[in-house]
Design a protein around this motif. Structure first.
Motif, PDB file in Angstrom:
ATOM      1  N   GLU B 150       1.063  -1.705  -0.138  1.00 48.72           N
ATOM      2  CA  GLU B 150       0.157  -0.061  -0.028  1.00 48.72           C
ATOM      3  C   GLU B 150       1.017   1.457   0.028  1.00 48.72           C
ATOM      4  OE1 GLU B 150      -0.365  -2.709   2.061  1.00 48.72           O
ATOM      5  OE2 GLU B 150      -2.274  -3.822   1.879  1.00 48.72           O
ATOM      6  N   TYR B 151       2.005   1.341   0.576  1.00 48.80           N
ATOM      7  CA  TYR B 151       3.121   2.419   0.885  1.00 48.80           C
ATOM      8  C   TYR B 151       3.330   2.920  -0.431  1.00 48.80           C
ATOM      9  CZ  TYR B 151       2.470   2.304   5.608  1.00 48.80           C
ATOM     10  OH  TYR B 151       2.134   2.241   7.046  1.00 48.80           O
ATOM     11  N   GLU B 153       1.834   1.199  -3.149  1.00 48.71           N
ATOM     12  CA  GLU B 153       1.539   2.553  -3.789  1.00 48.71           C
ATOM     13  C   GLU B 153       0.668   3.942  -4.260  1.00 48.71           C
ATOM     14  OE1 GLU B 153      -1.732  -1.529  -4.879  1.00 48.71           O
ATOM     15  OE2 GLU B 153      -2.185   0.080  -3.287  1.00 48.71           O
ATOM     16  N   LEU B 154       1.566   4.819  -2.689  1.00 48.77           N
ATOM     17  CA  LEU B 154       0.744   5.738  -2.373  1.00 48.77           C
ATOM     18  C   LEU B 154       1.940   6.924  -3.248  1.00 48.77           C
ATOM     19  CD1 LEU B 154      -0.621   7.477  -0.545  1.00 48.77           C
ATOM     20  CD2 LEU B 154       1.895   7.072   1.258  1.00 48.77           C
ATOM     21  N   GLN B 156       3.647   5.684  -5.659  1.00 46.73           N
ATOM     22  CA  GLN B 156       3.595   5.598  -6.903  1.00 46.73           C
ATOM     23  C   GLN B 156       2.058   6.892  -7.804  1.00 46.73           C
ATOM     24  OE1 GLN B 156       3.252   1.680  -8.990  1.00 46.73           O
ATOM     25  NE2 GLN B 156       2.222   2.495 -10.575  1.00 46.73           N
ATOM     26  N   VAL B 157       1.473   6.416  -6.726  1.00 48.42           N
ATOM     27  CA  VAL B 157       0.324   7.380  -7.590  1.00 48.42           C
ATOM     28  C   VAL B 157       0.764   8.845  -6.574  1.00 48.42           C
ATOM     29  CG1 VAL B 157      -1.631   6.230  -7.316  1.00 48.42           C
ATOM     30  CG2 VAL B 157      -1.454   7.565  -5.617  1.00 48.42           C
ATOM     31  N   TYR B 158       1.855   9.584  -5.807  1.00 52.93           N
ATOM     32  CA  TYR B 158       1.404  10.694  -5.511  1.00 52.93           C
ATOM     33  C   TYR B 158       3.152  11.465  -5.901  1.00 52.93           C
ATOM     34  CZ  TYR B 158      -2.179  11.531  -2.840  1.00 52.93           C
ATOM     35  OH  TYR B 158      -3.966  11.507  -2.331  1.00 52.93           O
ATOM     36  N   ARG B 159       3.458  10.044  -6.857  1.00 53.69           N
ATOM     37  CA  ARG B 159       4.710  10.032  -7.535  1.00 53.69           C
ATOM     38  C   ARG B 159       6.424  10.556  -6.353  1.00 53.69           C
ATOM     39  NH1 ARG B 159       2.954  13.804 -12.780  1.00 53.69           N
ATOM     40  NH2 ARG B 159       1.018  11.418 -13.613  1.00 53.69           N
ATOM     41  N   ILE B 160       6.177  10.201  -5.545  1.00 54.72           N
ATOM     42  CA  ILE B 160       7.327  10.409  -4.639  1.00 54.72           C
ATOM     43  C   ILE B 160       8.839   9.712  -5.696  1.00 54.72           C
ATOM     44  CG2 ILE B 160       8.178  10.096  -1.978  1.00 54.72           C
ATOM     45  CD1 ILE B 160       4.908  10.141  -1.194  1.00 54.72           C
ATOM     46  N   ARG B 168      11.589   8.158   3.605  1.00 54.10           N
ATOM     47  CA  ARG B 168      11.620   8.652   4.110  1.00 54.10           C
ATOM     48  C   ARG B 168       9.587   7.443   4.348  1.00 54.10           C
ATOM     49  NH1 ARG B 168       9.528  14.455   4.634  1.00 54.10           N
ATOM     50  NH2 ARG B 168       8.908  13.720   6.484  1.00 54.10           N
ATOM     51  N   ILE B 169       9.649   6.439   3.423  1.00 54.89           N
ATOM     52  CA  ILE B 169       8.976   5.390   3.735  1.00 54.89           C
ATOM     53  C   ILE B 169       9.556   4.380   4.127  1.00 54.89           C
ATOM     54  CG2 ILE B 169       6.909   4.226   2.884  1.00 54.89           C
ATOM     55  CD1 ILE B 169       5.882   6.702   1.496  1.00 54.89           C
ATOM     56  N   ALA B 173       9.018   2.971   8.352  1.00 53.08           N
ATOM     57  CA  ALA B 173       8.515   1.373   7.835  1.00 53.08           C
ATOM     58  C   ALA B 173       9.675   0.018   8.837  1.00 53.08           C
ATOM     59  CB  ALA B 173       8.019   1.120   6.908  1.00 53.08           C
TER      60      ALA B 173
END
Lengths: 198, 247
Positions: B150-151, B153-154, B156-160, B168-169, B173
């Motif tokens: 899920e992270y 995907e997050l 990917q969609v927010y282009r981090i 940061r993730i 994590a």
């Protein structure tokens, strides 16, 4: 103006079981579309296909080059960051104003420095909405965005969002189970049936 | 079951320590030879005498430095290795070989091989690094692998960006696994460093004094150095735990 988002003959199968079958759809640019249907009929899968998170058969056009702002079915706030830091992570630097406005819109200004674990389920949901709003994408993709909000709050928050969508002319796709919600806030309602057909 | 309060817990701990000290005393009395199993009082006296000598503190300091250096190197290379393995299946395969081989090689073999290739004073740090590396690498990699999809995907969609996603993730994590790896490695680092010091015998080291005490059949000193190592190792672990609390 970008064009409409068009799906043609989209099918998706999980372990031999069809979830979406030969689905053709058009989401109009600048309109709010509600996607409805009972649980397990592929609504979330459809959103994931649009976002490029799932592959499929058939074609999807109109999503290329877009910056989608997304609220997933779960809030997906990172537990080690404060609410404000969660927003900063996706927004990048120099977006203090947008972040403050989004938090104020979602009535979360006082909770900005709290970690997600310190927030109620409803507050986390609003936090996820604030993140999508602050990001300011050119399309909003929301998977059951108002789940976990009590009726009064839902009406207030959804009302504010709906006004903002109309004013900005943003393209919005949102999944919901609630037909009242769909009728109140959407220009178009798409109903998915068994096997992901319309 | 009710959790005991802080005072009760400390009381229970003290009682447990006391019970084992009584067993130790009884054992020592049964043996009757202080150079084989000295009593706790004898050991305590010997430790106090050692603590009065500057050499004791110098030896403790040098051993502590060796442990810290070996562990830091293992953590750094374990982290870099796990990062490389997380993004490249080739690197994962390449690193899986040394990680699993080192895990099963006896510490004594590693020390003896290291003694053939390196100078005596480097051996303890090298052995400490080599013993801790697979633990750190495996734990950190497991942490990276268990970052929820899920992270991703997050991001990917927010282009981090990849760098931001990693820092940061992915790393936060995985902190649970990194923490567990470090705490596991603490004990291992002390055991392997002191064992290597015993065999490589650098003049200023806790391991060298352990060996000397054994050679002169000085039981109380042997036990006093051992107690010193145990206490220092426990303090070291506490300090690491405290430092990890910040994350």
């Amino acid at each position: 103006m970008r064009g409409d988002i068009v799906l043609e003959g989209v099918s998706k199968t999980y372990e031999g079981k069809p979830v979406l079958r030969d689905l053709s759809l058009r989401f109009e640019e600048g309109k709010v579309t509600a996607i409805m249907g009972p649980s397990g009929l592929g609504k979330t899968t459809l959103l994931k296909i649009l976002l490029g998170l799932e592959s499929c058969e058939g074609s999807v056009t109109g999503m290329e080059g877009r910056r989608p702002a997304v609220v997933f079915q779960e809030s997906r706030l990172l537990p080690w960051l404060s609410l404000k830091q969660n927003l900063e992570l996706v927004c990048g630097p120099g977006k203090d104003r947008e972040i403050a406005d989004a938090l104020a819109l979602m009535e979360l200004t006082d909770a900005a420095d709290k970690k997600p674990a310190e927030l109620s389920g409803g507050m986390q949901r609003r936090g996820a909405l604030a993140r999508a709003i602050a990001y300011g994408g050119d399309i909003l993709v929301l998977d059951e965005p108002f789940t976990g909000l009590d009726e009064d709050l839902k009406e207030r928050i959804a009302g504010k969002l709906s006004r903002q969508w109309r004013e900005s002319g943003q393209t919005v796709l949102f999944v919901t189970h609630d037909s009242t919600e769909a009728k109140a806030y959407a220009d178009t309602i798409v109903k998915l049936n068994e096997g992901g057909s319309l | 079951m009710n959790q005991p309060t802080g005072e009760k817990r400390i009381g229970k701990k003290l009682a447990a320590v006391l019970l084992w000290l009584v067993f130790w005393q009884l054992g020592s009395m049964a043996f009757g030879r202080s150079f084989v199993l000295p009593s706790p009082v004898f050991t305590c006296k010997a430790l106090l005498q050692l603590m009065a000598q500057p050499l004791f503190w110098r030896s403790c300091g040098i051993t502590l430095l060796r442990v810290a250096a070996g562990l830091a190197l293992a953590s750094l290379l374990g982290f870099l290795g796990a990062w490389a393995a997380a993004i490249s299946s080739w690197m994962r395969e390449i690193l899986s070989v040394p990680a699993s081989v080192i895990k099963s090689v006896p510490v004594m073999s590693v020390i003896l091989i290291a003694l053939l290739c390196l100078s005596g004073s480097i051996v303890p740090t090298f052995v400490c690094f080599l013993m801790c590396f697979p633990v750190m690498y495996t734990n950190i990699l497991q942490g990276f692998d268990s970052v929820p999809a899920e992270y991703r995907e997050l991001a990917q969609v927010y282009r981090i960006s990849d760098a931001k996603y990693f820092g940061r993730i992915m790393v936060p994590a995985s902190m649970g696994y990194i923490r567990a790896g470090l705490l596991l490695s603490c004990g291992l680092a002390w055991k392997s460093t002191v064992a290597a010091e015993v065999l490589s015998s650098p003049r200023v080291s806790m391991g060298y004094h352990l060996l000397s005490a054994k050679m002169y059949l000085d039981g109380p000193s042997l036990f006093a150095w051992t107690v010193g190592i145990v206490l220092l190792s426990m303090l070291f672990e506490k300090a690491v735990r405290l430092a990890l609390r910040r994350w």
